[in-house]
Scaffold this active site. Structure first.
Site, short mmCIF file in Angstrom:
data_model
loop_
_atom_site.label_atom_id
_atom_site.label_comp_id
_atom_site.label_asym_id
_atom_site.label_seq_id
_atom_site.Cartn_x
_atom_site.Cartn_y
_atom_site.Cartn_z
N ARG A 66 -5.30 29.15 -60.71
CA ARG A 66 -6.66 28.68 -60.49
C ARG A 66 -7.04 27.58 -61.48
O ARG A 66 -7.71 26.61 -61.12
CB ARG A 66 -7.64 29.85 -60.58
N HIS A 124 -17.08 40.30 -56.53
CA HIS A 124 -17.25 39.38 -55.41
C HIS A 124 -16.00 39.26 -54.55
O HIS A 124 -16.09 38.91 -53.38
CB HIS A 124 -17.63 38.00 -55.96
N TRP A 125 -14.84 39.55 -55.13
CA TRP A 125 -13.57 39.37 -54.42
C TRP A 125 -13.09 40.70 -53.86
O TRP A 125 -12.15 41.32 -54.38
CB TRP A 125 -12.52 38.80 -55.35
N ASN A 134 -7.64 32.29 -51.82
CA ASN A 134 -8.48 33.41 -51.42
C ASN A 134 -7.71 34.47 -50.63
O ASN A 134 -7.89 35.67 -50.87
CB ASN A 134 -9.65 32.92 -50.57
N GLY A 187 -15.91 27.45 -55.47
CA GLY A 187 -15.57 27.82 -56.83
C GLY A 187 -14.46 26.99 -57.41
O GLY A 187 -13.82 26.18 -56.73
N ASN A 221 -15.56 34.51 -46.60
CA ASN A 221 -15.93 35.01 -47.92
C ASN A 221 -16.91 34.05 -48.57
O ASN A 221 -16.68 32.84 -48.61
CB ASN A 221 -14.67 35.14 -48.79
#
Length: 284
Positions: free
Chosen positions: A184, A262-263, A45, A37, A105
């Site tokens: 990010r 998703h996290w 992460n 990503g 992950n």
């Protein structure tokens, strides 16, 4: 002592490439493998989970080849999952670690599954958090919304497209704090990281680099104890994809987290950490 990027940063050379990892804690080794990503790295992460997990394990958060600060081959000649899995083996060899727990992950979950299948003696227990290549999506669109957002970003990186990807990661957009977004987006703007992400994904779609059997078709051979963690509202690897591996993996439990995309490690941080510690210390 407060754990930071700087005071946990370590380096190792594997196959001629410098790889960065973060280390903290003592006890059974635990290798944490990030997903893919925009602006991704091992610390992005799992950095916030490190203080809790390091109370129980010797945590090794790896920047996989090409991501974060890690080097990579100039040209990928194999499927990226294999390149990353070999990098983990190289890390363990350099540190003199015979066997370790794995926590992966998304893409890192695919790396963890492949490593456990190909090097079973080097792996203890495995945590797969919404793993790539392991789930089978039979009802939702393919590619999923999150993967489509990532491919749009790969094709033409921009802050706007990076934000579209980040929003698809979570159930509650309030999770995307100003600090998280700023960090990010800054990392995502690095052309080197953009090229590494693009090149890694190119291997997934190159027929010449396809595996003879996909990961999901090999799951019955994975004999390790596995804990699968999935967000109920995951828009990257939809939760329906958990059903096939939950049936195929012979020694696996599945936990689904409400109010979570998703996290899992971000949106359900405390519950995630409790589940991981309980499983890795006591098993199924």
């Amino acid at each position: 002592m407060t754990l930071t990027v700087e005071n946990t940063e370590r380096w190792v050379t594997v196959d001629g490439h410098k790889l960065r990892y973060h280390e903290a804690g003592s006890g059974a080794p635990l290798v944490l493998l990030h997903g893919s990503g925009a602006g991704v790295s091992g610390w992005a992460n799992f950095g916030n989970n490190l203080p809790v997990l390091a109370e129980h394990f010797r945590c090794l958060i790896l920047d996989q080849p090409g991501f974060g600060a890690s080097g990579r081959p100039e040209v990928y000649e194999r499927n990226y999952l294999r390149i990353a899995a070999d990098a983990v083996i190289g890390l363990l060899d350099e540190l003199g670690i015979e066997k370790a727990h794995l926590l992966g992950n998304s893409m890192g979950g695919g790396v963890a599954a492949m490593l456990a299948l190909d090097h079973p003696g080097r792996v203890d227990r495995v945590v797969l958090m919404a793993p790539g290549g392991v789930g089978v999506n039979v009802l939702g669109p393919e590619p999923s919304e999150g993967i489509r957002r990532l491919m749009e970003y790969n094709a033409n990186p921009s802050d706007e497209r990076a934000m579209g990807f980040l929003r698809a990661m979570v159930f509650n957009e309030a999770t995307l704090t100003e600090e998280l977004v700023a960090t990010r987006l800054e990392a995502a703007a690095d052309p080197r990281g953009q090229a590494a992400l693009r090149d890694a994904y190119a291997t997934f779609f190159n027929p010449k680099m396809a595996e003879s059997l996909p990961l999901w078709a090999r799951l019955k051979s994975l004999q390790h104890e596995v804990l699968m963690l999935w967000g109920r509202d995951d828009r990257v690897t939809p939760v329906e994809g958990a059903l096939f591996p939950a049936r195929q993996l012979p020694n696996a439990d599945l936990r689904i987290f409400s109010r979570c995309g998703h996290w899992v490690m971000v949106e359900r941080k405390a519950a995630f950490e409790r589940a991981v510690i309980e499983f890795l210390q006591h098993g199924l």
